[in-house]
Design a protein around this motif. Structure first.
Motif, short mmCIF file in Angstrom:
data_model
loop_
_atom_site.label_atom_id
_atom_site.label_comp_id
_atom_site.label_asym_id
_atom_site.label_seq_id
_atom_site.Cartn_x
_atom_site.Cartn_y
_atom_site.Cartn_z
N VAL A 111 18.79 -16.00 -15.92
CA VAL A 111 17.33 -16.04 -15.87
C VAL A 111 16.75 -15.58 -17.19
O VAL A 111 15.88 -16.25 -17.78
CB VAL A 111 16.82 -15.16 -14.71
CG1 VAL A 111 15.31 -15.13 -14.70
CG2 VAL A 111 17.34 -15.68 -13.39
N PHE B 7 18.72 -18.19 -2.99
CA PHE B 7 20.06 -17.86 -3.44
C PHE B 7 20.22 -16.36 -3.62
O PHE B 7 21.18 -15.75 -3.13
CB PHE B 7 20.31 -18.58 -4.78
CG PHE B 7 21.46 -18.05 -5.57
CD1 PHE B 7 22.74 -18.53 -5.35
CD2 PHE B 7 21.27 -17.09 -6.56
CE1 PHE B 7 23.80 -18.04 -6.09
CE2 PHE B 7 22.32 -16.59 -7.28
CZ PHE B 7 23.59 -17.07 -7.05
N PHE B 8 19.21 -15.75 -4.26
CA PHE B 8 19.33 -14.33 -4.54
C PHE B 8 19.29 -13.49 -3.26
O PHE B 8 19.98 -12.48 -3.15
CB PHE B 8 18.22 -13.87 -5.49
CG PHE B 8 18.25 -12.39 -5.72
CD1 PHE B 8 19.35 -11.81 -6.33
CD2 PHE B 8 17.24 -11.58 -5.27
CE1 PHE B 8 19.41 -10.46 -6.51
CE2 PHE B 8 17.30 -10.22 -5.45
CZ PHE B 8 18.39 -9.65 -6.07
N THR C 30 22.83 -13.55 -1.95
CA THR C 30 23.79 -12.76 -2.73
C THR C 30 23.45 -11.28 -2.67
O THR C 30 24.34 -10.44 -2.51
CB THR C 30 23.81 -13.19 -4.20
OG1 THR C 30 22.49 -13.10 -4.70
CG2 THR C 30 24.30 -14.60 -4.37
N GLY C 31 22.16 -10.97 -2.77
CA GLY C 31 21.76 -9.56 -2.74
C GLY C 31 22.13 -8.91 -1.42
O GLY C 31 22.69 -7.82 -1.38
N THR D 191 22.08 -4.66 -7.88
CA THR D 191 22.01 -5.63 -6.78
C THR D 191 21.97 -7.07 -7.29
O THR D 191 22.35 -7.99 -6.58
CB THR D 191 20.76 -5.35 -5.93
OG1 THR D 191 20.62 -3.95 -5.79
CG2 THR D 191 20.85 -5.99 -4.60
N ILE D 192 21.51 -7.24 -8.52
CA ILE D 192 21.43 -8.60 -9.06
C ILE D 192 22.71 -8.89 -9.85
O ILE D 192 23.01 -8.17 -10.80
CB ILE D 192 20.21 -8.74 -10.00
CG1 ILE D 192 18.97 -8.16 -9.32
CG2 ILE D 192 20.02 -10.19 -10.37
CD1 ILE D 192 17.75 -8.14 -10.22
N PRO D 193 23.46 -9.90 -9.47
CA PRO D 193 24.68 -10.21 -10.24
C PRO D 193 24.36 -10.44 -11.71
O PRO D 193 23.34 -11.05 -12.03
CB PRO D 193 25.20 -11.49 -9.59
CG PRO D 193 24.60 -11.51 -8.23
CD PRO D 193 23.30 -10.80 -8.33
N MET E 118 13.37 -10.21 -9.78
CA MET E 118 13.89 -11.57 -9.89
C MET E 118 12.74 -12.58 -9.88
O MET E 118 12.70 -13.52 -10.68
CB MET E 118 14.85 -11.87 -8.73
CG MET E 118 16.28 -11.48 -8.98
SD MET E 118 17.03 -12.39 -10.33
CE MET E 118 17.41 -13.94 -9.53
N VAL F 203 23.64 -13.91 -12.91
CA VAL F 203 22.38 -14.44 -12.39
C VAL F 203 21.20 -13.95 -13.22
O VAL F 203 20.41 -14.75 -13.74
CB VAL F 203 22.22 -14.04 -10.91
CG1 VAL F 203 20.82 -14.37 -10.42
CG2 VAL F 203 23.26 -14.73 -10.06
N ILE F 204 21.12 -12.63 -13.40
CA ILE F 204 19.96 -12.12 -14.14
C ILE F 204 20.07 -12.53 -15.61
O ILE F 204 19.07 -12.84 -16.25
CB ILE F 204 19.82 -10.58 -13.99
CG1 ILE F 204 18.47 -10.15 -14.58
CG2 ILE F 204 20.96 -9.84 -14.60
CD1 ILE F 204 18.04 -8.79 -14.15
N GLY G 209 27.71 -15.61 -5.08
CA GLY G 209 27.09 -15.84 -6.37
C GLY G 209 28.07 -15.98 -7.51
O GLY G 209 27.69 -16.30 -8.62
#
Lengths: 330, 357, 502
Positions: A178, C473-474, C477-478, A169-171, C23, A174-175, C440
């Motif tokens: 981070v 943001f997440f 996108t999620g 679920t997390i692109p 996250m 993105v992860i 995203g």
């Protein structure tokens, strides 16, 4: 052609010496794979290109305590010669060029006189190591998780696959950003391991799928029937059959690893100064495009060369491991 | 397989005519591959008359399917084809692609081996049948659908009108093969090529399908080329039979003489491989070895490495197809007279028990 | 069906919830949110630090912060960023900007990529196929930020310079024409003579067009004009009709030509309506064009209406789009003048303080979209073309394709009706994932081109260790990933009757 005849043509043993044409020449899986791989022109060129880049990067400025043949360091500044233009020349004199030589600063210098060849080589070293680490770590983690989920089914599978769903679920970028931002200060190699620990999802799904289908096969049933232990079935019977898929996906993980690292470094969430990487070099000098375009070109070309060669190797491996791809020539 | 009971016997079907519908002359097909040239078909000739059933028998890889694909014009572009394939006197290999396409599915239709994969999963059966009509004539879609329903009725699918809207996965294997037969006859073809039409089906369904094939062939007055690896199927189904080995016909003739007095050891071997209550106390007489590589054929007779009668001449000279004891019975064997001397030709192969004492 | 959706939504929501937890932790741990103040030499830095600790609840443990964020979410409160702006207000503008940037690029990349993939599958092992395969591998290996920076330099800055005197040197014309000829020859499927002819025609036509464009200084003041719209409209209609419906039965072709012809003849009568149109007027005109074309298709189609109507609609809309582009290009001159001759933009989503009529502002948006869209297409194209090629190759070897051929269907029906539909089934998943990534996926592109979208919001939030905007943001996108994955499943079931949702 029906399925049957096609199968016969494709699995037909290669021309044998036996005049009767009766005996089937046995070739091991490894021999077949190697033969098909080296027939793949792109893969061969990719191998050679990657080998050259690797050799150049690690032999030129040396690595760690091992010295290289290039005399200028990648950290020291110097006097800027000819606005820092590259001195590399590849056009021979008889073609009207300046002859073939490296010159003082083959890739030019930046605005404080650092030798850009040495910097690019250092960037390539870091990027290659980071990409390989990401690829290997993510493949190892993914293989273990996928194998566990696919072999044991039940609760283990449910937990692993739900966790995979969460991670998907997390692109990735993105992860990764981070994680990179959290670990970039601890050095590129630690960051690479951390990135590998979050990019295993696709390998897990792939390996699980392979295990699910292989565990139902007769040879696994047979092994189980004679009382072989689970570990032995996994390592002796199933894993060798998934090796092709794993190796191919590892290669692709490496090529996406280099793009991931360079993108993160470009955004400022990856490798941090004082060390450098190909992405960081482009980021640092992106505004020099107009005045010193070579500062932008060299690291970019190296990224493309590495990613492209690894991609081609991956394509060759895929063809080599997948017998269905054994194609009919036109 | 000989136990298959065929209610509708060939003897009850319409008699074949004398007009030649399909004539194949010296057909050769080869495929270039990474390992070399695969000579899949090395000179096949046969003639099919009106309403006649010709059986083509052989192991997988003997070229029987490839040769029929060549007749349909469905081989991949890489295939190298030579010889002549005439439909009512016109050589199809010399025709324009367009003219060839207008014969395909209209005059020469095909039923494939695996009905599970031969129908498109995302279109309804009715649509796929109607499409076969619309490919050749411009009629309203409804009319084509009506024709499709008629055909489904003919092949014995119950509630045909409702079944038109079904998708192939909602059909059983036998029903799908019936639908394939319906598709083949929907344009009243002259020749139906059936490529192992029952191999993928349950034994109980096989007989029904074969019977239906004989029945509909008479409904549309078509000839049938029945391709199979199973001699048992041919026995009750075909007028004439052609046995293929390594890309060549090795024995051709009417069904009766070929079955009773085979003149080629390979045919004899095939007959000996059929399980039956009568032969040698229930023991099988299998043919040893595997079919030869089509890339690197043995010199001489391709069957010689597996043949118990092979002599010096068999390994040097490839026998040609020649007339044996008359009655249009041809065989390609140097030693067919020796075979003719034996009372039971299948006995040249040893049974399993004889091999392992 | 509804049960399936409800169950999927429930599971996906839980998945998403777990992902937000991960996250939140990662972002909160990714750095020191007080770093700037610790290094600051401002006299009231300690006071500011305390204020920020209070505002961001840094004195509370992370799980507590997470749960207060979560409670806020259920009350519709996305929190505030470091500077005190609400995340929801930030999100609104960012989403609009990102959507504008990514939707066009994603759709174009998918359409072009799939088309290329299919052609290269149908021409497997041809020089076109090899060329595309190689190009796809290069695109796969391109870092998007590097491409974007290069586009800025060569497509924007140097192109703008060139526009001052838009003259194409002869050698360049010849090189481009040669490439065009080679592409035509490689796509053409036939014997050597046909290939040579295709090469010759492609080369000559391209060279003549380029020469004419150069000589007439077309790039300085581009436009299409009525004759171009008419001729290209008719030619496209005829070409597409021949490709899709063939030339055996001409009804579909007549329908397509009719729709294109009627559209082109309306070129002049429509001009008064297009002087200062509203978006609504334009949409209305497009809809009318579609309806009229459908009617033409119905009228001319005869027995082949099923083919004729879509063809007529396509031709009509194609001509409508050409008229729109023609009108847009007419605004070019004034627009370029207003920007002092540098129309290709490199930064931002619009020229600040630019005032112009409808056409000029549309053009302004378009020019700002040009480069980022190109960059995104270039990178996205490769995967689409590879996947659709592989999928088509797989399908073309299926038994039912052979059955379709055995029925005597023309090759184009085999490809369009039997292969394409099946080949697209696996592609839907990939398309869905692509659209899921729309919000995203453009972090890097936005950074390079200075768009203030979702990516920028994420990047700034992460850099400043500011969890609220990053989580906002997440969340977007999620959610979009979850929703699109479900849409993919539904589309799957729709395309493949064997799959039943349950």
């Amino acid at each position: 052609m029906t399925e049957k005849t096609e199968m016969t043509i494709k699995t037909e043993p290669p021309a044998s010496n036996d005049a009767q044409g009766m005996t089937i020449v046995a070739r091991t899986q490894g021999q077949l794979v190697r033969r098909r791989f080296f027939r793949h022109r792109g893969a061969l060129v990719g191998m050679i290109l990657f080998g050259l880049v690797f050799l150049l990067a690690f032999s030129s400025i040396g690595f760690g305590p091992i010295p290289g043949w290039w005399d200028k360091p990648w950290t020291g500044s110097g006097t800027v010669v000819d606005r820092g233009r590259p001195t590399l020349s590849v056009i021979p004199e008889f073609l009207g060029g300046a002859g073939m030589h490296l010159g003082e600063h083959p890739f030019g210098q930046d605005n404080i006189g650092k030798d850009y060849f040495a910097m690019t080589m250092r960037g390539a070293q870091v990027s290659i190591i980071v990409a390989l680490t990401i690829g290997l770590v993510s493949t190892a983690v993914g293989t273990v998780l996928g194998a566990l989920a696919g072999f044991f089914r039940g609760k283990i599978e449910a937990v692993i696959m739900r966790f995979t769903d969460v991670m998907i679920t997390i692109p990735v970028l993105v992860i990764a950003a981070v994680v990179g931002s959290a670990t970039g200060n601890l050095g590129p190699y630690f960051m690479a391991i951390m990135l590998g620990l979050i990019t295993w999802t696709s390998v897990t799904r792939l390996v699980r799928g392979e295990f699910l289908s292989l565990r139902e096969k007769e040879f696994v049933e047979a092994a189980r029937a004679v009382g072989t232990s689970s570990m032995r079935i996994i390592f002796k019977h199933i894993l060798p059959n998934t090796l092709g898929v794993i190796i191919v996906s590892a290669t692709l993980a490496i090529s996406s690893g280099i793009l991931l690292e360079t993108a993160l470094s470009f955004l400022g969430f990856g490798v941090k100064s004082p060390d450098t990487s190909l992405g960081l070099l482009i980021s640092d000098y992106k505004n020099a495009m107009v005045t010193r375009p070579w500062l932008f070109w060299w690291p970019g070309l190296f990224i493309v060369a590495i990613a492209l060669s690894v991609n081609f190797i991956g394509d060759g491996l895929r063809d080599a491991f997948d017998p269905r791809q054994n194609r009919v020539r036109d | 397989m000989t136990s298959v009971h065929i209610a509708k016997r060939l003897s009850e079907a319409k008699r074949p005519g004398t007009t030649e519908v399909l004539k194949v002359e010296n057909l050769q097909v080869s495929f270039p591959t990474d390992d070399g040239l695969v000579k899949a078909v090395r000179g096949v000739s046969y003639t099919v008359h009106e309403r006649e059933v010709l059986g083509i028998v052989g192991e997988s890889g003997s070229g029987k399917s490839v040769s029929s694909m060549a007749v349909m014009g469905l081989l991949p572009k890489s295939a190298r084809i030579s010889g002549a394939i005439s439909y009512r006197g016109d050589d199809m290999l010399k025709m324009s692609e367009r003219k060839r396409r207008s014969l395909r599915g209209r005059k020469i239709a095909m039923v494939f081996q695996d009905p599970m994969t031969a129908l498109n999963p995302v279109h309804t059966v009715g649509d796929q049948l109607a499409e076969a009509v619309l490919a050749h004539e411009l009629v309203p879609y409804k009319q084509a659908q009506a024709r499709a329903k008629e055909m489904l009725d003919l092949v014995g699918i119950p509630q045909a009108a409702a079944r038109l809207k079904s998708y192939p996965h909602e059909f059983s294997g036998g029903m799908r093969q019936r639908a394939m037969i319906a598709m083949a006859i929907i344009n009243n073809p002259d020749v139906i090529i059936a490529d192992e039409p029952t191999t993928a089906l349950d034994v109980t369904v096989q007989a029904q399908i074969l019977e239906k094939l004989l029945e509909v062939k008479d409904a549309v007055d078509a000839a049938v080329v029945l391709i199979t690896h199973d001699l048992g199927v041919i026995a009750g189904m075909a007028h004439r039979v052609l046995v293929m080995y390594a890309g060549k016909p090795v024995e051709v003739g009417d069904v009766e003489p070929v079955f009773n007095t085979p003149r080629m050891p390979y045919t004899a071997g095939l007959l000996g491989s059929i399980p039956s209550l009568e032969t040698s106390g229930g023991r099988l007489r299998p043919i040893k070895g595997t079919p030869p590589s089509l890339i690197n054929l043995p010199t001489g007779c391709p069957f010689s490495p597996r043949c118990p009668m092979a002599t010096e001449v068999c390994t040097t000279e490839e026998p040609v197809l020649e007339e044996t004891d008359g009655g249009a019975h041809y065989a390609a064997c140097h030693h067919w007279p020796k075979l003719a001397e034996r009372a039971d030709p299948t006995a040249i192969f040893r049974t399993n028990s004889e091999i392992t004492p | 069906m509804l049960v399936f959706i409800a169950r999927r939504l429930a599971i996906s929501s839980l998945t998403l919830l777990a992902a937000t937890f991960i996250m939140f932790f990662l972002v909160a741990l990714s750095g020191d949110p007080l770093a700037d103040l610790r290094e600051s030499s401002l006299p009231d830095a300690p006071r500011l630090m305390e204020a920020r600790i209070a505002a961001m609840h840094l004195d509370e443990p992370i799980p507590v912060r997470y749960f207060s964020w979560l409670t806020g979410i259920f009350q519709g409160d996305l929190g505030v960023n470091k500077a005190g702006t609400t995340v929801s207000s930030l999100l609104g503008g960012a989403m609009e900007s990102t959507l504008k940037l990514v939707v066009v690029a994603t759709v174009l990349a998918a359409v072009i990529g799939i088309a290329i993939g299919i052609v290269s599958a149908l021409r497997q092992y041809s020089s076109f196929d090899h060329g595309i395969t190689f190009a796809a591998f290069v695109c796969f290996s391109l870092p998007v930020f590097w491409v974007a920076t290069m586009l800025k330099q060569y497509v924007a800055i140097e192109f703008n310079d060139w526009l001052r005197d838009p003259y194409i040197p002869l050698p360049i014309i010849l090189i481009i024409a040669l490439c065009a000829g080679l592409i035509w020859a490689s796509v053409y499927n036939g014997d050597r003579k046909g290939k040579l002819t295709a090469f010759g025609i492609g080369l000559v036509v391209t060279a003549v067009i380029l020469f004419a464009l150069s000589a007439s200084r077309w790039f300085a003041d581009p436009g299409l004009g009525f004759p171009f719209v008419l001729v290209v409209g008719l030619a496209t209609a005829a070409g597409v009709a021949a490709l899709v419906a063939g030339v055996e039965h001409l009804q579909p072709m007549y329908a397509a030509l009719g729709a294109a012809g009627v559209g082109a003849l309306l070129y002049y009568p429509l001009q008064p309506m297009l002087i200062a149109p509203s978006v609504l007027t334009l949409l209305g005109l497009f809809v009318v064009a579609g309806l009229v074309s459908a009617a033409i298709g119905w009228q001319f189609g005869g027995l082949l209406r099923r083919q004729a109507i879509p063809l007529a609609v396509f031709s009509g809309l194609f001509v409508a789009a050409m008229i729109f582009i023609d009108r847009l290009l007419e605004a070019w001159d004034g627009y370029a003048r207003a920007l002092k001759g540098r129309p290709v933009a490199t930064i931002g989503s619009e020229t600040p303080n630019f005032l112009g009529n409808f056409w000029q502002t549309t053009l302004d948006s378009g020019m700002h979209l040009l480069l980022p869209t190109l960059a995104l297409i270039l990178v996205g194209l490769a995967s689409h073309s590879r996947y659709s090629r592989a999928s088509m190759l797989e399908v073309m070897n299926q038994d039912y394709v052979r059955t379709a051929r055995a029925k005597g269907l023309p090759e184009r029906t085999v490809v369009i009706k039997h292969a394409f539909r099946n080949g697209m089934i696996p592609i839907t998943t990939i398309l869905a994932l692509d659209f899921a990534g729309v919000f995203g996926g453009a972090v890097i592109t936005e950074t390079v081109f200075g768009w203030r979208g979702m990516g920028k919001m994420f990047e700034v939030g992460l850099r400043e260790v500011d969890p609220m905007p990053v989580m906002g943001f997440f969340l977007v996108t999620g959610t979009s990933i979850v929703v699109w994955n479900m849409l993919a499943d539904i589309a799957y079931a729709y395309l493949d009757p064997r799959i039943r949702l349950s």
